[in-house]
Write a protein that holds these residues in place. Structure first.
Motif, PDB file in Angstrom:
ATOM      1  N   TYR A   1       0.850  -1.199   0.000  1.00  0.00           N
ATOM      2  CA  TYR A   1       0.000   0.000   0.000  1.00  0.00           C
ATOM      3  C   TYR A   1       0.881   1.243   0.000  1.00  0.00           C
ATOM      4  O   TYR A   1       1.830   1.344   0.786  1.00  0.00           O
ATOM      5  CB  TYR A   1      -0.929   0.003   1.224  1.00  0.00           C
ATOM      6  CG  TYR A   1      -1.970  -1.094   1.179  1.00  0.00           C
ATOM      7  CD1 TYR A   1      -3.204  -0.884   0.588  1.00  0.00           C
ATOM      8  CD2 TYR A   1      -1.701  -2.354   1.725  1.00  0.00           C
ATOM      9  CE1 TYR A   1      -4.150  -1.892   0.530  1.00  0.00           C
ATOM     10  CE2 TYR A   1      -2.646  -3.370   1.670  1.00  0.00           C
ATOM     11  CZ  TYR A   1      -3.869  -3.133   1.074  1.00  0.00           C
ATOM     12  OH  TYR A   1      -4.801  -4.139   1.013  1.00  0.00           O
TER      13      TYR A   1
ATOM     14  N   PRO B   1       0.414   5.104   0.506  1.00  0.00           N
ATOM     15  CA  PRO B   1      -0.392   6.300   0.796  1.00  0.00           C
ATOM     16  C   PRO B   1       0.193   7.526   0.081  1.00  0.00           C
ATOM     17  O   PRO B   1       1.407   7.625  -0.107  1.00  0.00           O
ATOM     18  CB  PRO B   1      -0.272   6.452   2.321  1.00  0.00           C
ATOM     19  CG  PRO B   1       0.264   5.144   2.806  1.00  0.00           C
ATOM     20  CD  PRO B   1       1.087   4.579   1.694  1.00  0.00           C
ATOM     21  N   ILE B   2      -0.665   8.435  -0.319  1.00  0.00           N
ATOM     22  CA  ILE B   2      -0.204   9.689  -0.919  1.00  0.00           C
ATOM     23  C   ILE B   2      -0.819  10.855  -0.143  1.00  0.00           C
ATOM     24  O   ILE B   2      -1.939  10.759   0.364  1.00  0.00           O
ATOM     25  CB  ILE B   2      -0.557   9.775  -2.418  1.00  0.00           C
ATOM     26  CG1 ILE B   2      -2.038   9.478  -2.667  1.00  0.00           C
ATOM     27  CG2 ILE B   2       0.303   8.826  -3.230  1.00  0.00           C
ATOM     28  CD1 ILE B   2      -2.462   9.617  -4.118  1.00  0.00           C
ATOM     29  N   LYS B   3      -0.077  11.951  -0.051  1.00  0.00           N
ATOM     30  CA  LYS B   3      -0.508  13.082   0.775  1.00  0.00           C
ATOM     31  C   LYS B   3      -1.744  13.758   0.202  1.00  0.00           C
ATOM     32  O   LYS B   3      -2.685  14.075   0.917  1.00  0.00           O
ATOM     33  CB  LYS B   3       0.639  14.093   0.908  1.00  0.00           C
ATOM     34  CG  LYS B   3       1.801  13.577   1.751  1.00  0.00           C
ATOM     35  CD  LYS B   3       2.881  14.648   1.874  1.00  0.00           C
ATOM     36  CE  LYS B   3       4.050  14.127   2.708  1.00  0.00           C
ATOM     37  NZ  LYS B   3       5.131  15.154   2.814  1.00  0.00           N
TER      38      LYS B   3
ATOM     39  N   GLU C   1      -4.762  13.277  -2.222  1.00  0.00           N
ATOM     40  CA  GLU C   1      -5.523  12.298  -3.002  1.00  0.00           C
ATOM     41  C   GLU C   1      -5.896  12.826  -4.392  1.00  0.00           C
ATOM     42  O   GLU C   1      -6.015  12.066  -5.342  1.00  0.00           O
ATOM     43  CB  GLU C   1      -6.801  11.915  -2.247  1.00  0.00           C
ATOM     44  CG  GLU C   1      -6.578  11.017  -1.035  1.00  0.00           C
ATOM     45  CD  GLU C   1      -6.289   9.571  -1.406  1.00  0.00           C
ATOM     46  OE1 GLU C   1      -6.574   9.195  -2.568  1.00  0.00           O
ATOM     47  OE2 GLU C   1      -5.773   8.836  -0.562  1.00  0.00           O
TER      48      GLU C   1
ATOM     49  N   TRP D   1      -3.431  11.945  -7.389  1.00  0.00           N
ATOM     50  CA  TRP D   1      -3.046  10.534  -7.470  1.00  0.00           C
ATOM     51  C   TRP D   1      -2.384  10.190  -8.800  1.00  0.00           C
ATOM     52  O   TRP D   1      -1.456   9.377  -8.852  1.00  0.00           O
ATOM     53  CB  TRP D   1      -4.274   9.636  -7.243  1.00  0.00           C
ATOM     54  CG  TRP D   1      -5.344   9.790  -8.288  1.00  0.00           C
ATOM     55  CD1 TRP D   1      -6.399  10.633  -8.261  1.00  0.00           C
ATOM     56  CD2 TRP D   1      -5.424   9.101  -9.539  1.00  0.00           C
ATOM     57  NE1 TRP D   1      -7.149  10.521  -9.402  1.00  0.00           N
ATOM     58  CE2 TRP D   1      -6.583   9.584 -10.210  1.00  0.00           C
ATOM     59  CE3 TRP D   1      -4.645   8.129 -10.156  1.00  0.00           C
ATOM     60  CZ2 TRP D   1      -6.960   9.121 -11.457  1.00  0.00           C
ATOM     61  CZ3 TRP D   1      -5.027   7.658 -11.409  1.00  0.00           C
ATOM     62  CH2 TRP D   1      -6.166   8.156 -12.047  1.00  0.00           C
TER      63      TRP D   1
ATOM     64  N   GLY E   1      -2.835   4.423  -2.127  1.00  0.00           N
ATOM     65  CA  GLY E   1      -3.641   4.726  -0.950  1.00  0.00           C
ATOM     66  C   GLY E   1      -3.325   3.786   0.197  1.00  0.00           C
ATOM     67  O   GLY E   1      -2.666   2.742   0.032  1.00  0.00           O
ATOM     68  N   SER E   2      -3.820   4.146   1.375  1.00  0.00           N
ATOM     69  CA  SER E   2      -3.544   3.353   2.574  1.00  0.00           C
ATOM     70  C   SER E   2      -4.433   2.123   2.646  1.00  0.00           C
ATOM     71  O   SER E   2      -5.458   2.041   1.962  1.00  0.00           O
ATOM     72  CB  SER E   2      -3.774   4.212   3.823  1.00  0.00           C
ATOM     73  OG  SER E   2      -5.157   4.531   3.931  1.00  0.00           O
ATOM     74  N   LYS E   3      -4.052   1.197   3.508  1.00  0.00           N
ATOM     75  CA  LYS E   3      -4.862  -0.010   3.698  1.00  0.00           C
ATOM     76  C   LYS E   3      -6.218   0.352   4.316  1.00  0.00           C
ATOM     77  O   LYS E   3      -7.244  -0.253   3.977  1.00  0.00           O
ATOM     78  CB  LYS E   3      -4.129  -1.006   4.597  1.00  0.00           C
ATOM     79  CG  LYS E   3      -4.824  -2.355   4.690  1.00  0.00           C
ATOM     80  CD  LYS E   3      -3.976  -3.382   5.401  1.00  0.00           C
ATOM     81  CE  LYS E   3      -4.674  -4.751   5.378  1.00  0.00           C
ATOM     82  NZ  LYS E   3      -3.863  -5.799   6.034  1.00  0.00           N
ATOM     83  N   GLN E   4      -6.207   1.358   5.214  1.00  0.00           N
ATOM     84  CA  GLN E   4      -7.467   1.786   5.835  1.00  0.00           C
ATOM     85  C   GLN E   4      -8.439   2.331   4.774  1.00  0.00           C
ATOM     86  O   GLN E   4      -9.634   2.042   4.801  1.00  0.00           O
ATOM     87  CB  GLN E   4      -7.200   2.876   6.889  1.00  0.00           C
ATOM     88  CG  GLN E   4      -6.461   2.392   8.132  1.00  0.00           C
ATOM     89  CD  GLN E   4      -4.966   2.241   7.912  1.00  0.00           C
ATOM     90  OE1 GLN E   4      -4.429   2.595   6.853  1.00  0.00           O
ATOM     91  NE2 GLN E   4      -4.272   1.693   8.921  1.00  0.00           N
ATOM     92  N   THR E   5      -7.906   3.103   3.825  1.00  0.00           N
ATOM     93  CA  THR E   5      -8.745   3.635   2.742  1.00  0.00           C
ATOM     94  C   THR E   5      -9.308   2.496   1.902  1.00  0.00           C
ATOM     95  O   THR E   5     -10.480   2.502   1.525  1.00  0.00           O
ATOM     96  CB  THR E   5      -7.932   4.584   1.847  1.00  0.00           C
ATOM     97  OG1 THR E   5      -7.404   5.638   2.646  1.00  0.00           O
ATOM     98  CG2 THR E   5      -8.798   5.175   0.741  1.00  0.00           C
TER      99      THR E   5
END
Length: 808
Positions: A183, A185-187, A189, A192, A331-335
C-alpha cells in the motif's frame, strides 16, 4: 494443477442435479479456460455457451481454447461477438458477448441444442448480463427443464445470490500463485495520477518481471505513457483499452521479447478473464471510469470513481496467473478497507430503455423478470418516455413493429431508430441514408473534436481518423452501401440527430437551452453557436448538462417526418404576477413551446377549474384563507384513516393535493377571481371524501366537540402527532371520574383544566389520578383567588357547574 481441477467432480455432480449453480473461484483458478474446455471434452453437455462481458476477453479465450484443441476458432470452439461470428455445425463450446446472448434468446427462446449456459465474471452485473439471465431463467422454468445455468466469478456476493436463486455454491480455494500486497499512501488524493509514474519506476526497481498498470481511461494512459519516456532501454511500454484495434490489443497482450520487460497501461478491460504473459506486478490506481446516468437530462456521463474491494481483488489476480506476484495499491490499507464490497449493478445506475424494450419483445414487463435488482419507478418512467419518442412503443406502451426492428439491429436503439428511418426516407430525401451511416460512424468512433456536427462530418470525410474509417467501413459493409466520393448532403443532419435524440431537441432559454425532456442545458465554453433551436447529439460535463456536439435546427421542418413528437393543446392557467387568466393555443414539442397565441376557444368552466387546481397543486391548502373547522376536519380524517384503516380510506394532505381534481374540481368551476378562491370554504368538498356512513362514524369516534358534565359543548383541538386537546374550566368537569376516550381508546385526550379566568391550571391525561392527588393543592390556591366559585373536597362526586357558587 489448477485450483478448479480439485473441485471439478463435485461441480459436475452439482451441475447435473441442479438447474442453477454458483462457482466462486479466484483469478487464475482456470474457471474461464480449463473448466469449460474440460466440460466439453468430457461430453457432460451437448453444447455449451459461455458469456464473456468483454469482447477482448471473449476473443482471447476463444483463441486460446481453440489452440488447446489444435484447431482454429469456429470448429469445436466458436466465437460470437459484434461484427464477428465464427461458429459451425461442429461447434460445441461457444464464447459470446452479452448482447449476442440476448439476441440468441430473443431469436430462439428454447435455446435449441444448448444445454449449459455459463455466465462468466458475473460480479460485473451489466444490464445485458442481467437481461440475458432473466430470459434464460424463464426459458428454464417454462420451456427447458433440462437447461443448466452456471454463474462464475472470483468475487460473487455468494450469500445473497444463493438465497435469491435458491441454489448451491461451489468454492475453489486457493490461487495458482500467491500475491503480496503493498500500500502506498499519498498526501494529496487529488494528485493521485501524478504519483503513478514514480510508483511504476519504484515497482520495476524492486521487482522482476513485467507490470500491468490499471488506470481509468485513455486520457490517464496517455499522461502516464508520456511520463515513462525515461525508462531503461529493456522496458517496453504498451497500452491496452477497449477502443483499440485488434492488432494493438494483441501486441499489448503478447509476452515481452527475450531480455525485455513490459509495462502495460490498461483500463479495466484487463480486469477479468485475461492473461498477459510475464505479468507478475500489478499497479492499481484504484480508479475506474464508470457510466453515471442522469435521469433529468437523459444523458449517460462517464465519471472517474473509486473501485470496490471486489474489483481490486480481480485486478490483483492478474499478477498471480503464471508465477508469484505482487500488487501495489495507491492509498492506505485503511482507505482500501473503507471501499464498498461490490460495485453498484448497472441496472440501478443506467438508462434502462434497452432493457425495457427487450422485455417487451420477450413478452414481459420489467416487474415480471427475475432480476436481482429492480430499476426505480423514475428509471422506468424515463425509459418509457424515450421509447415513445423513438416510436419503439405506442401510446399504450405496446411494442411497435419499428421497435422490434430496432432491437434486432445490433446497435444502440437511438442509432438504430435513426438508420432505419433514414433508410425509409431515402427515396423522399436522397442522400439521407448515406449521411446517417457517416453520422453513426462519427458518433460511435468518438473521435470528434468539432462542436458543429456538419463541420465534423466534412472534416472526417476529408481527413478521416483511423477509428472513424473502421466504423464507417463496418456499417457500409453491414448495410451493403457502397462508398462514394461525392460531398455529403448535410442539410438533413438536424433531422437525423432528432431521429436519434428527440429528447435533446433544444430551445434557447436565457443563457442556456431547454431540452424537449424538460431539462436545462448550457453550451460548452468554446461552442460558438447561438441558434434559437439545436439538435444535440453529445452532452456531458457537470450533471450531463453541457452541450458538446450539436447542429442548428428548424423544428417545424421536423413535423412532416416526426409528427408524433408534436402536440397541440390549449393552456389555461392563472398568472399570479398579472392576476389574470392566460388562455393560449399552443404547439409543443415535449416540454418546448413552439408557438403560443390567444385561444380561439371560449374559456369554459372546466378549463378554469383546471387552472385553479394547478394553483392549488402549487400552494396546497395554504392557498385558502385560514379555516379552523376545515383544517380540523382534515386532521380528523387523516387520523381516522391512520388509526382505523379498516373503516376509513387513506387520507392525507399530500394525497389530497395530488388527487384534487377528484374531490375539489367541481366546486371550483364557478369561481372567477383569486379573491373568491381564497375565501372558498373547502369543508364540504373535503367532507365528501368520506361517504355518509364514514362521516357518521367520524363524528362518533373523533367528534369536533365534547359535551362535558356541566352541559357545555367544548371544542376539541386535534393534531396529527400527539394527543387531542380539550381546554375546559375545572368546575365544568366535576363529577367526571375518568378521562373521555377517543377513537375507541386509540387516541389519547389531553385535558387542559382552566381557572374561572381561563388560565391553565393543570394538564392531564388521567383525570381520576388528578382528582385523587394534586387537586388538593389547586383547590387551596383557587379558594383564595376565586372565593365565590365552587371548590368541593370531592370533585369526582360533585355536581359540575358553569356558574359561580352564589347562583347555584
Amino acid at each position: 494443477m489448477l485450483p478448479v481441477q480439485d473441485i471439478y467432480q463435485q461441480l459436475v455432480t452439482t451441475l447435473q442435479s441442479n438447474p442453477i449453480t454458483l462457482l466462486q473461484a479466484p483469478p487464475g483458478a482456470g474457471k474461464s479456460t480449463w473448466l469449460p474446455l474440460q466440460l466439453m471434452r468430457d461430453g457432460h453437455f451437448k453444447r455449451i455457451v459461455m458469456l464473456e462481458p468483454r469482447r477482448l476477453a471473449a476473443r482471447n479465450i476463444a483463441s486460446y481454447l481453440a489452440k488447446c484443441q489444435n484447431e482454429s476458432v469456429g470448429q469445436s470452439v466458436g466465437l460470437r461477438i459484434r461484427g464477428e461470428s465464427k461458429v459451425s455445425a461442429n461447434t460445441r463450446l461457444e464464447i459470446v458477448t452479452e448482447g449476442m446472448l440476448t439476441r440468441m434468446l430473443q431469436n430462439d427462446p428454447e435455446l435449441s441444442d444448448i444445454d449449459l449456459l455459463i455466465f462468466d465474471e458475473f460480479h460485473e452485473r451489466s444490464i445485458a448480463a442481467d437481461t440475458s439471465l432473466a430470459f434464460a431463467l424463464e426459458t428454464q422454468s417454462a420451456l427447458r427443464e433440462d437447461l443448466t445455468i452456471m454463474l462464475m466469478s472470483a468475487t460473487l456476493d455468494t450469500e445473497r445470490y444463493t438465497a435469491f436463486f435458491d441454489c448451491p455454491a461451489i468454492q475453489s480455494s486457493g490461487r495458482s500463485y500467491p500475491i503480496d500486497e503493498v500500500y502506498i499512501p499519498i498526501k494529496d488524493e487529488s494528485r493521485w495520477l501524478d504519483a503513478i509514474p514514480s510508483i511504476i519506476k519504484q515497482a520495476l526497481n524492486e521487482q522482476t518481471g513485467s507490470a500491468l498498470v490499471f488506470l481509468p481511461g485513455q486520457f490517464e494512459i496517455l499522461r502516464v505513457q508520456q511520463a515513462l519516456s525515461d525508462l531503461p532501454s529493456n522496458c517496453q511500454v504498451a497500452t491496452l483499452f477497449g477502443e483499440q484495434d485488434k492488432a494493438n490489443q494483441q501486441a499489448a497482450i503478447a509476452p515481452a521479447p527475450n531480455g525485455m520487460r513490459k509495462v502495460v497501461l490498461t483500463t479495466n478491460v484487463a480486469e477479468t478473464s485475461l492473461t498477459i504473459e510475464g505479468i507478475r506486478i500489478v499497479i492499481d490506481s484504484g480508479k475506474r471510469r464508470a457510466a453515471t446516468f442522469n435521469l433529468k437530462t437523459g444523458v449517460t456521463e462517464l465519471t472517474t470513481q473509486s473501485i470496490s474491494r471486489s474489483s481490486a481483488l480481480q485486478r490483483a489476480g492478474r499478477a498471480g496467473r503464471i508465477e508469484p506476484g505482487i500488487v501495489y495499491r495507491i492509498g492506505s490499507k485503511q482507505t482500501f478497507e473503507r471501499r464498498n464490497s461490490h460495485d453498484n449493478p448497472e441496472i440501478l445506475t443506467s438508462d434502462i430503455s434497452q432493457l425495457m424494450l427487450e422485455a417487451k419483445q420477450w413478452g414481459a414487463s420489467i416487474d415480471e423478470l427475475t432480476l436481482l435488482d429492480k430499476p426505480t419507478e423514475q428509471q422506468c418512467e424515463q425509459a418509457s418516455n424515450l421509447l415513445n419518442m423513438l416510436e419503439a412503443i405506442d401510446s399504450k406502451g405496446k411494442l411497435t413493429p419499428l421497435g422490434s426492428k430496432m432491437l434486432g439491429f445490433g446497435a444502440d436503439i437511438r442509432l438504430a431508430h435513426m438508420l432505419l428511418k433514414a433508410q425509409i426516407l431515402d427515396d423522399q430525401l436522397p442522400g439521407i441514408f448515406r449521411l446517417a451511416i457517416y453520422l453513426v460512424a462519427l458518433l460511435e468512433s468518438r473521435v470528434n473534436s468539432v462542436n458543429e456536427l456538419s463541420l465534423a462530418l466534412h472534416s472526417q470525410q476529408q481527413r478521416p481518423h483511423p477509428v472513424f474509417k473502421q466504423q464507417l467501413k463496418y456499417w457500409q459493409n453491414r448495410l451493403k452501401v457502397k462508398d462514394e466520393k461525392s460531398e455529403l448532403n448535410t442539410h438533413y443532419i438536424s433531422l437525423l440527430v432528432a431521429l436519434a435524440y428527440p429528447d435533446r431537441i433544444a430551445k434557447k432559454r436565457g443563457n442556456g437551452y431547454l431540452l424537449a425532456n424538460g431539462a436545462g442545458a448550457e453550451l460548452n465554453a468554446d461552442y460558438w453557436h447561438n441558434d434559437d433551436y439545436l439538435a444535440i447529439a453529445t452532452m456531458g460535463g457537470h450533471k450531463g448538462g453541457r452541450i458538446f456536439a450539436a447542429t442548428a435546427l428548424n423544428p417545424f421542418e421536423l413535423q412532416e417526418f416526426l409528427p408524433h413528437l408534436f402536440s397541440e393543446l390549449t393552456r389555461c392557467e392563472f398568472d399570479e404576477k398579472s392576476a389574470r387568466f392566460i388562455h393560449q393555443d399552443e404547439v409543443k414539442l415535449g416540454a418546448i413551446t413552439l408557438t403560443s397565441q390567444p385561444s380561439k376557444q371560449k374559456l369554459d368552466k372546466g378549463e378554469r377549474a383546471k387552472a385553479w387546481l394547478n394553483l392549488f397543486a402549487k400552494h396546497g391548502f395554504a392557498l385558502f384563507n385560514e379555516q379552523p373547522d376545515a383544517q380540523q376536519l382534515l386532521i380528523r380524517m387523516s387520523l381516522a384513516s391512520n388509526l382505523m384503516p379498516d373503516k376509513f380510506p387513506q387520507i392525507n394532505e399530500q394525497q389530497l393535493i395530488q388527487n384534487a381534481a377528484q374531490w375539489l374540481g367541481v366546486f371550483l368551476e364557478d369561481i372567477k377571481t383569486l379573491t373568491q378562491l381564497k375565501k372558498f370554504n373547502y369543508f364540504e368538498a373535503l367532507q365528501n371524501c368520506f361517504d355518509w356512513q364514514q362521516q357518521t362514524a367520524l363524528k362518533a369516534l373523533l367528534p369536533l366537540r365534547l359535551t362535558v358534565p356541566s352541559g357545555s359543548n367544548i371544542k376539541i383541538e386535534y393534531q396529527l402527532d400527539g394527543p387531542a386537546k380539550l381546554s375546559v374550566r375545572m368546575q365544568e368537569v366535576y363529577g367526571l371520574t375518568s378521562t373521555p376516550m377517543l377513537a375507541n381508546g386509540k387516541l389519547p385526550l389531553l385535558m387542559e383544566l382552566l381557572s374561572p379566568g381561563k388560565r391553565s391550571l393543570q394538564l392531564t391525561q388521567d383525570l381520576a389520578h388528578f382528582w385523587a392527588s394534586s387537586y388538593r393543592d389547586v383547590q387551596k390556591e383557587m379558594k383564595g383567588r376565586y372565593p365565590k366559585h365552587f371548590w368541593p373536597d370531592d370533585p369526582a362526586n360533585s355536581v359540575a357547574t358553569n356558574r359561580v357558587k352564589s347562583k347555584m
